[in-house]
Design an enzyme around this catalytic site. Structure first.
Site, short mmCIF file in Angstrom:
data_model
loop_
_atom_site.label_atom_id
_atom_site.label_comp_id
_atom_site.label_asym_id
_atom_site.label_seq_id
_atom_site.Cartn_x
_atom_site.Cartn_y
_atom_site.Cartn_z
N TYR A 299 30.41 26.75 -23.45
CA TYR A 299 29.81 27.84 -22.67
C TYR A 299 30.88 28.82 -22.19
O TYR A 299 31.97 28.41 -21.81
CB TYR A 299 29.08 27.28 -21.45
CG TYR A 299 28.38 28.37 -20.67
CD1 TYR A 299 27.14 28.84 -21.08
CD2 TYR A 299 28.98 28.95 -19.55
CE1 TYR A 299 26.51 29.86 -20.39
CE2 TYR A 299 28.36 29.97 -18.87
CZ TYR A 299 27.13 30.42 -19.28
OH TYR A 299 26.51 31.44 -18.61
N TRP B 37 31.75 33.46 -21.47
CA TRP B 37 31.46 34.87 -21.78
C TRP B 37 32.43 35.46 -22.79
O TRP B 37 32.16 36.51 -23.36
CB TRP B 37 31.49 35.68 -20.49
CG TRP B 37 30.15 35.76 -19.85
CD1 TRP B 37 29.39 34.72 -19.43
CD2 TRP B 37 29.40 36.96 -19.57
NE1 TRP B 37 28.20 35.18 -18.89
CE2 TRP B 37 28.20 36.55 -18.96
CE3 TRP B 37 29.64 38.31 -19.76
CZ2 TRP B 37 27.22 37.46 -18.55
CZ3 TRP B 37 28.67 39.22 -19.34
CH2 TRP B 37 27.48 38.79 -18.76
N1 MGD Z 1 30.49 28.47 -7.77
C1 MGD Z 1 29.96 29.21 -8.74
N2 MGD Z 1 30.32 28.97 -10.01
C2 MGD Z 1 29.80 29.71 -11.01
C3 MGD Z 1 28.87 30.74 -10.74
C4 MGD Z 1 28.50 30.97 -9.39
O1 MGD Z 1 27.65 31.84 -9.09
N3 MGD Z 1 29.08 30.19 -8.42
N4 MGD Z 1 28.36 31.47 -11.77
C5 MGD Z 1 28.32 30.84 -13.08
C6 MGD Z 1 27.99 31.80 -14.13
S1 MGD Z 1 26.50 32.63 -13.93
C7 MGD Z 1 28.76 32.00 -15.22
S2 MGD Z 1 28.18 33.04 -16.47
C8 MGD Z 1 30.03 31.28 -15.42
C9 MGD Z 1 31.09 32.12 -16.12
O2 MGD Z 1 32.09 31.30 -16.62
P1 MGD Z 1 32.90 31.63 -17.97
O3 MGD Z 1 32.08 32.43 -18.89
O4 MGD Z 1 33.50 30.38 -18.47
O5 MGD Z 1 34.04 32.54 -17.37
P2 MGD Z 1 35.05 33.53 -18.06
O6 MGD Z 1 36.17 33.67 -17.12
O7 MGD Z 1 34.33 34.76 -18.50
O8 MGD Z 1 35.55 32.70 -19.34
C10 MGD Z 1 35.73 33.25 -20.59
C11 MGD Z 1 37.02 32.75 -21.19
O9 MGD Z 1 37.11 33.25 -22.53
C12 MGD Z 1 38.43 33.70 -22.78
N5 MGD Z 1 38.39 34.68 -23.88
C13 MGD Z 1 38.21 36.01 -23.83
N6 MGD Z 1 38.22 36.54 -25.06
C14 MGD Z 1 38.38 35.51 -25.94
C15 MGD Z 1 38.46 35.43 -27.37
O10 MGD Z 1 38.35 36.40 -28.09
N7 MGD Z 1 38.65 34.18 -27.90
C16 MGD Z 1 38.76 33.07 -27.14
N8 MGD Z 1 38.94 31.91 -27.75
N9 MGD Z 1 38.70 33.13 -25.78
C17 MGD Z 1 38.50 34.33 -25.20
C18 MGD Z 1 38.87 34.27 -21.46
O11 MGD Z 1 40.28 34.36 -21.38
C19 MGD Z 1 38.26 33.28 -20.47
O12 MGD Z 1 39.14 32.22 -20.18
O13 MGD Z 1 30.52 30.83 -14.15
C20 MGD Z 1 29.56 30.04 -13.46
N10 MGD Z 1 30.19 29.45 -12.29
N1 MGD Z 2 31.68 42.29 -11.17
C1 MGD Z 2 31.05 41.26 -11.74
N2 MGD Z 2 29.73 41.34 -12.00
C2 MGD Z 2 29.08 40.28 -12.56
C3 MGD Z 2 29.76 39.11 -12.95
C4 MGD Z 2 31.16 39.05 -12.66
O1 MGD Z 2 31.84 38.04 -12.94
N3 MGD Z 2 31.76 40.13 -12.06
N4 MGD Z 2 29.09 38.08 -13.56
C5 MGD Z 2 27.78 38.37 -14.17
C6 MGD Z 2 27.01 37.15 -14.39
S1 MGD Z 2 27.50 36.10 -15.63
C7 MGD Z 2 25.86 36.87 -13.72
S2 MGD Z 2 24.97 35.47 -14.13
C8 MGD Z 2 25.35 37.74 -12.67
C9 MGD Z 2 24.89 36.93 -11.45
O2 MGD Z 2 24.11 37.70 -10.62
P1 MGD Z 2 23.49 37.04 -9.28
O3 MGD Z 2 23.04 35.68 -9.57
O4 MGD Z 2 22.52 37.98 -8.72
O5 MGD Z 2 24.80 37.08 -8.39
P2 MGD Z 2 25.60 36.21 -7.34
O6 MGD Z 2 26.85 37.02 -7.22
O7 MGD Z 2 25.69 34.78 -7.69
O8 MGD Z 2 24.76 36.30 -6.01
C10 MGD Z 2 24.32 37.50 -5.43
C11 MGD Z 2 24.06 37.31 -3.96
O9 MGD Z 2 22.98 36.42 -3.73
C12 MGD Z 2 23.05 36.03 -2.37
N5 MGD Z 2 22.45 34.71 -2.19
C13 MGD Z 2 23.00 33.51 -2.49
N6 MGD Z 2 22.14 32.51 -2.16
C14 MGD Z 2 21.04 33.11 -1.64
C15 MGD Z 2 19.80 32.61 -1.11
O10 MGD Z 2 19.52 31.42 -1.04
N7 MGD Z 2 18.90 33.55 -0.68
C16 MGD Z 2 19.14 34.88 -0.76
N8 MGD Z 2 18.18 35.71 -0.34
N9 MGD Z 2 20.30 35.37 -1.23
C17 MGD Z 2 21.23 34.49 -1.68
C18 MGD Z 2 24.53 36.01 -2.00
O11 MGD Z 2 24.73 36.68 -0.77
C19 MGD Z 2 25.20 36.68 -3.20
O12 MGD Z 2 26.17 37.63 -2.82
O13 MGD Z 2 26.37 38.64 -12.25
C20 MGD Z 2 26.96 39.33 -13.34
N10 MGD Z 2 27.76 40.41 -12.79
MO MO Z 3 26.25 34.19 -15.59
#
Ligand code: MGD
Ligand code: MGD
Ligand code: MO
Length: 741
Positions: free
Chosen positions: A110, A112
């Protein structure tokens, strides 16, 4: 490649200009047509040429010597030639395949990775593993695991079809919506990002517009800045939205504001569910007074909110964050129930919408088209895990678990291959993952940087970044198509994932299956050609590849097409002829199917489960996405700017703990501890703190994570047995001033 030039590329956070001199990226500048370009690109030059790039292939010393596997994260690395590294990895893949079968290889991987349609890391890995006989995969995402499980039961549709199809466009909202009731915010900070890129960032603009039009916009969230300043903030205790929603239902029902006719014709199970929130089934009535105790919102405010929602056209917006927490299925289910009670599903600008703002392209109106795609092939292995059950899988081979009505068994994994993701940033309870990670016999990682994951691999292959190869950039909902030119030669001895897998496939006798005898350039031509022909057949006038290469990018004239598409209109007009894909054909307020699963935390209808409260850890931790980067990417350059992660706290909580702005703080609970610098803000409610994700797990010998990764604190439980999604938000913690050095 000339000595000095600038060209445009795209990324998950949008397009930007890249300035190159003598094979080095020296600067980036915003894309001219982006009204709100993100600052993230500024980190690129430093990150791409950073000393923490993996400069050549490596093998972990302990793995090479075949002594214990228990030193991952604590070992030295030996540099290897490409030849030796490929040989080692190929022999190991052959050994595991022969001894244990492909069902012992975990290739979920998993993450991005980078934008670009051909060099899409997961597709590359999956295609390779498919061509050697398959792998155990992972299902759904960290973003929307719970939603992907619950929404098909309730609306009879795949969650992605709701997000990208059955959703009101921003333009419909502008025309028709009176009340935008937003749970969890619509945050321009998050909408910077979209899978594959969002080129014109316009979410802030929409809100300025809506304000001028006099719309009623309420943002229900623990943090004020989760929505643009044009919204009215209604602070709520995290994890209690469900209680508020139930009380809204109570008011709608008892004040005869519910649309009984719509409920009769378009939903099933309301009468049963009603007994629950009215308190006729032995539970307490879900009155505004009851909800006030849970949510911290005044009972009268709740009544007014419900009455407002019943007056005029109302769109209920729910952010993905609400389901990324324990019992996260319920608020998503309940949002559909409320929308059904208001009876506006299928009317323009009414009903329910998920993830506006979470992902920049949600709500955009570009014509739906099939993007350029690198086919992954067929996976002969059907076994999978819900994506965020990785530690459970590694710790309990052969162990049983529940998932969406199925009784499943965890596979026994001997080899893990990760390409394009960073589990030691993204997974919950990293200390637990760190233990689980010791179980497999071999872990192979392709990575451009020495991330926390690369530092825990046995074989590390240095991957190029998107700037070191050419590609096609395209994203769902976005009207642009990009030729992403190679900007610089590979850094160090880095290779494209495609070339790494080509070399491995040679050794595994499946080169032809993997490559179909085509080079990267030929593949890009082939997948673009398919896209081009499909677009033309849809009447979309896109440039041919030669022209696109010259132009660098093109804006296709496709953004007006879907603007007036009203979600669920056909179902509304004739629910018998156009039933939903649920067992009843209607919106399932009560689901017989879920009831039969017998999961106490999610019976046949939505319920409120009180969030876990441990008095020892009185603060609730939120871990939202970082504003200044994409997850953990470019972290090497970000931490050169700000040494520590930032912890947001209400001044009242700081005063009680005698800590002040700028202090280095230890955040801890029973699972772990980490460091961050304190920032005081009135924009977060007291009792709740916020630490963004994105750090690279870096524990000291005593287990203190100095990177400030909230995932050393988060709980590694599924959302419920239904969705088994990531439950990262709303975790109990305590803080204190850090006394060490
Ligand atoms: N506590 C907490 N944890 C969370 C979340 C949260 O809300 N709270 N959100 C979750 C969510 S929604 C997501 S999507 C995940 C995101 O988690 P990840 O998608 O694992 O995060 P990234 O840092 O985007 O990891 C992508 C990796 O790919 C590498 N990469 C970039 N380009 C290439 C390439 O061309 N080839 C290879 N081999 N590698 C490459 C980058 O250097 C990086 O290390 O985190 C989750 N974790
Ligand atoms: N700049 C930037 N943008 C991103 C990403 C990034 O890494 N960087 N990651 C992308 C990815 S993979 C994803 S999945 C999306 C995630 O998008 P979301 O899931 O919408 O984002 P989060 O940042 O996890 O949370 C947004 C807000 O939800 C609120 N929240 C948390 N728990 C609760 C709750 O129980 N109730 C209510 N009402 N609010 C709550 C918190 O205050 C938090 O700041 O964002 C995307 N956008
Ligand atoms: Mo995500």
């Amino acid at each position: 490649m000339g000595k000095k030039f600038s060209k445009v590329t795209t990324s998950h956070w949008g397009a930007f200009n890249v300035f190159v001199e003598n094979d080095k990226i020296i600067n980036t500048e915003p894309f001219h047509a982006d009204p709100a370009p993100p600052n993230i690109s500024q980190l690129v030059p430093n990150a791409v040429h950073h000393s923490k790039r993996v400069d050549q292939p490596y093998v972990r010393k302990g793995w090479l010597k075949k002594n214990t596997t228990s030193a991952r994260g604590n070992d030295e690395y030996v540099p290897l030639s490409w030849e030796d590294a490929i040989e080692l990895a190929a022999n190991e893949l052959i050994r595991v395949k022969n001894d244990f079968g492909n069902e012992a290889i975990f290739g979920g991987s998993y993450g991005w990775a980078s934008a670009g349609r051909f060099h899409h890391s997961q597709s590359q890995l999956h295609r390779f593993l498919n061509s050697i006989g398959g792998y155990v995969s992972s299902y759904a995402s960290y973003s929307t695991g719970a939603a992907q499980a619950i929404i098909p039961h309730v609306l009879g549709l795949n969650f992605h079809k709701v997000t990208w199809g059955e959703i009101n466009s921003w333009k419909l909202i502008k025309k028709h919506t009176d009340n935008l009731i937003i749970f969890g915010g619509i945050n321009p900070k998050n909408s910077q990002v979209s899978m594959g890129g969002s080129t014109e960032h316009d979410v802030s603009n929409h809100f300025r517009n809506f304000k001028q039009l006099g719309k009623n916009m309420v943002s229900i969230s623990p943090q004020q800045d989760d929505s643009p300043k044009e919204t009215t903030w209604l602070p709520i205790i995290p994890g209690t939205d469900m209680a508020l929603m139930l009380a809204i239902a109570y008011v709608l029902e008892t004040e005869k504001l519910a649309n009984q006719m719509f409920l009769n014709t378009h939903s099933s199970g309301y009468e049963l569910f009603k007994k629950y929130f009215l308190g006729e089934d032995g539970h307490s009535a879900k009155t505004p007074e009851w909800a006030s105790q849970q949510t911290g919102i005044n009972a009268s405010t709740i009544r007014d909110l419900a009455r407002n929602m019943a007056s005029g056209r109302t769109l209920i917006c729910v952010s993905w964050s609400l389901q990324r927490a324990r019992y996260g299925e319920h608020p998503f289910w309940m949002a559909c129930v409320l929308a059904a009670m208001l009876g506006q599903i299928g009317l323009p600008g009414g009903g329910v919408g998920f993830g506006y703002g979470a992902i920049g392209n949600v709500g955009k109106t570009a014509k739906r088209m099939q993007g350029p795609l690198f086919e992954q092939g067929q996976n002969p292995i059907s076994d999978f895990i819900p994506v965020s059950r990785i530690s459970d899988m590694l710790l309990n081979p052969g162990g049983p678990y529940n998932f969406n009505g199925e009784k499943r068994i965890y596979p026994d994994i001997k080899l893990v291959y990760w390409c394009g993701g960073n589990p030691f940033h993204h997974h919950q309870d990293l200390n637990r993952l760190n233990k689980a990670w010791q179980y497999p016999e071999t872990i192979i990682v392709n990575e451009p940087w020495w991330t926390a994951t690369a530092q825990r691999a046995d074989l590390v292959f240095p991957a190029t970044t998107q700037f070191e190869r050419s590609d096609i950039g395209w994203a769902k909902g976005d009207p642009y198509i990009f030729y992403m030119p190679q900007m610089i030669p590979p850094v160090g001895l880095a290779k494209n994932d495609y070339d790494i897998f080509t070399a491995l496939s040679k050794k595994l006798n499946c080169e032809e299956r993997f490559t179909e005898n085509q080079s990267s350039e030929e593949w890009i031509e082939a997948i673009y050609d398919k896209f081009y022909r499909q677009a033309r057949s849809q009447g979309i006038n896109v440039a041919d590849l030669k022209t696109l290469k010259e132009k660098n990018f093109e804006r296709m004239s496709i953004d007006q097409d879907e603007e007036d598409y009203v979600p669920f209109q056909a179902f509304r007009d004739d629910p018998l002829r156009n039933p939903l894909g649920t067992p009843s054909g209607k919106i399932e307020i009560y689901s017989e199917k879920i009831a039969k699963f017998n999961y106490p935390e999610i019976p046949g209808h939505p319920i409120f489960n009180r969030p876990f409260l441990n008095q020892k850890f009185p603060l609730r931790l939120l871990s939202p996405q970082p504003h200044d980067k994409l997850h953990s990417q470019l972290q090497v350059a970000a931490e050169d700017k700000t040494k520590h992660a930032i912890l947001i706290m209400n001044p009242q909580d700081a005063k009680e703990r005698r800590i002040s702005e700028g202090d280095l703080i230890k955040i801890w609970n029973s699972r772990g501890s980490c460091l961050a610098t304190l920032k005081l803000q009135e924009t977060i409610i007291a009792g709740v703190i916020s630490l963004a994700t994105g750090a690279w797990f870096s524990p000291t010998k005593d287990g203190l994570d100095i990177s400030g990764n909230p995932n050393v604190l988060t709980a590694d439980t599924g959302t419920s047995d239904l969705g088994q999604g990531s439950a990262a938000h709303n975790i109990e913690v305590e803080v204190e001033k850090y006394q060490g050095v």
